[in-house]
Design a protein around this motif. Structure first.
Motif, PDB file in Angstrom:
ATOM      1  N   SER A  38       0.757  -1.256  -0.103  1.00  0.00           N
ATOM      2  CA  SER A  38       0.042   0.164  -0.011  1.00  0.00           C
ATOM      3  C   SER A  38       0.793   1.162   0.136  1.00  0.00           C
ATOM      4  O   SER A  38       1.864   1.378   0.719  1.00  0.00           O
ATOM      5  N   GLY A  39       0.551   2.106  -0.801  1.00  0.00           N
ATOM      6  CA  GLY A  39       1.475   3.334  -1.108  1.00  0.00           C
ATOM      7  C   GLY A  39       2.610   3.508  -1.788  1.00  0.00           C
ATOM      8  O   GLY A  39       3.212   4.394  -1.983  1.00  0.00           O
ATOM      9  N   GLY A  41       2.596   3.141  -5.147  1.00  0.00           N
ATOM     10  CA  GLY A  41       2.388   3.997  -6.272  1.00  0.00           C
ATOM     11  C   GLY A  41       1.588   3.194  -7.378  1.00  0.00           C
ATOM     12  O   GLY A  41       1.626   3.849  -8.399  1.00  0.00           O
ATOM     13  N   LYS A  42       1.057   2.064  -7.134  1.00  0.00           N
ATOM     14  CA  LYS A  42       0.515   1.280  -8.084  1.00  0.00           C
ATOM     15  C   LYS A  42      -0.658   1.981  -8.875  1.00  0.00           C
ATOM     16  O   LYS A  42      -0.791   2.179  -9.940  1.00  0.00           O
ATOM     17  N   SER A  43      -1.507   2.560  -7.941  1.00  0.00           N
ATOM     18  CA  SER A  43      -2.612   3.529  -8.594  1.00  0.00           C
ATOM     19  C   SER A  43      -2.289   4.505  -9.378  1.00  0.00           C
ATOM     20  O   SER A  43      -2.782   5.008 -10.291  1.00  0.00           O
ATOM     21  N   THR A  44      -1.122   5.168  -8.724  1.00  0.00           N
ATOM     22  CA  THR A  44      -0.797   6.535  -9.365  1.00  0.00           C
ATOM     23  C   THR A  44      -0.294   6.179 -10.772  1.00  0.00           C
ATOM     24  O   THR A  44      -0.719   6.848 -11.632  1.00  0.00           O
TER      25      THR A  44
END
Ligand SMILES: Nc1ncnc2c1ncn2[C@@H]1O[C@H](COP(=O)(O)OP(=O)(O)OP(=O)(O)O)[C@@H](O)[C@H]1O
Ligand SMILES: [Mg+2]
Length: 243
Positions: A38-39, A41-44
């Motif tokens: 989590s955090g 940067g995958k979604s970004t």
């Protein structure tokens, strides 16, 4: 030439650098799984790929479109790059069929008959032919997510992005969505998917990319990556998630 070329992209939110020089190529028909804490940067990264976020620097070529820190032709891009999120966000006042037909009708200038045919076809592809006239509230979460996938496919995209599409679902509904995605992969769709389903990444994705602290920490053929992780970070991540 790869259908997706990401070159050294950086993304800042204010003073925080979330993507720190990410590069990535995807060939047409390839399935790429993106994993990581989590955090990381995958979604970004995924959001940058269809222009939901502008990169701070670096460049992206995707399905013939070029995205950089300057302006974008997002309307054209969205015809070729579909994205599905954890939350399916179907319009509750429209039937399943109407939900699927909406975007192609508005953006593609096709006849009602043509759009209707596409919608029926895509709904069949996700195994929900009989739900064309149903309202979303009558469907299970898994079924709603499959409709959201059909809605995205109705734009006839060249690349599909998926961001943790099964994370909001109960385990017994996750499987039916994964089957739909696996079939899409078999049919040759180019797919990039952020997932916590390590089994799915291992068995379906050609390539798995492990992101850590805003970087591609490690990537390679899924079988190799999972069986022989090269970094302590990936080893720890895999160990933790397979427990
Ligand atoms: N719009 C935003 N404004 C400020 N910070 C953001 C924004 N979007 C994301 N971030 C930050 O960027 C970092 C990466 O977030 P991102 O959502 O890409 O991670 P992720 O790998 O998808 O995590 P998760 O597995 O929890 O979904 C996080 O520290 C997050 O707080
Ligand atoms: Mg995310």
């Amino acid at each position: 030439m790869p259908i997706v070329q990401v070159e050294n992209i950086h993304k800042h939110f204010g003073s925080i650098e979330v993507l720190k020089g990410v590069s990535l190529n995807v060939d047409a028909g390839q399935v790429v799984a993106v994993i990581g804490r989590s955090g990381s940067g995958k979604s970004t990264m995924l959001r940058c790929l269809n222009g939901l976020e502008a990169v701070s620097s670096g460049s992206i070529q995707i399905a013939g479109h070029r995205l950089d820190s300057g302006g974008h032709h997002l309307r054209e891009l969205r015809k070729d790059v579909g994205i599905v999120f954890q939350s399916y966000n179907l319009f509750p006042h429209l039937t399943v069929g109407e939900n699927i037909m909406l975007a192609p009708r508005i953006t593609k200038g096709l006849s009602h008959d043509a759009v209707h045919r596409i919608a029926k076809d895509k709904l069949a592809q996700v195994g929900l032919s009989e739900k064309f006239d149903a309202y979303p509230e009558k469907l299970s979460g898994g079924q709603q997510q499959r409709v959201a996938i059909a809605r995205s496919l109705a734009m006839q995209p060249k690349v599909m992005l998926f961001d943790e599409v099964t994370s909001a679902l109960d385990p017994e509904l996750t499987g039916e969505v994964l089957v739909v995605m696996e079939n899409l992969a078999k049919e040759g769709m180019t797919m990039l998917l952020v997932t916590h389903e390590m089994g799915f990444a291992k068995s379906v994705a050609d390539i798995t990319v492990f992101m850590h602290q805003g970087k591609v920490w490690e990537s390679g053929p899924s079988a190799t990556l999972f069986s022989a992780p090269q970094t302590p970070e990936l080893r720890q991540f895999i160990g933790g998630s397979l427990k």
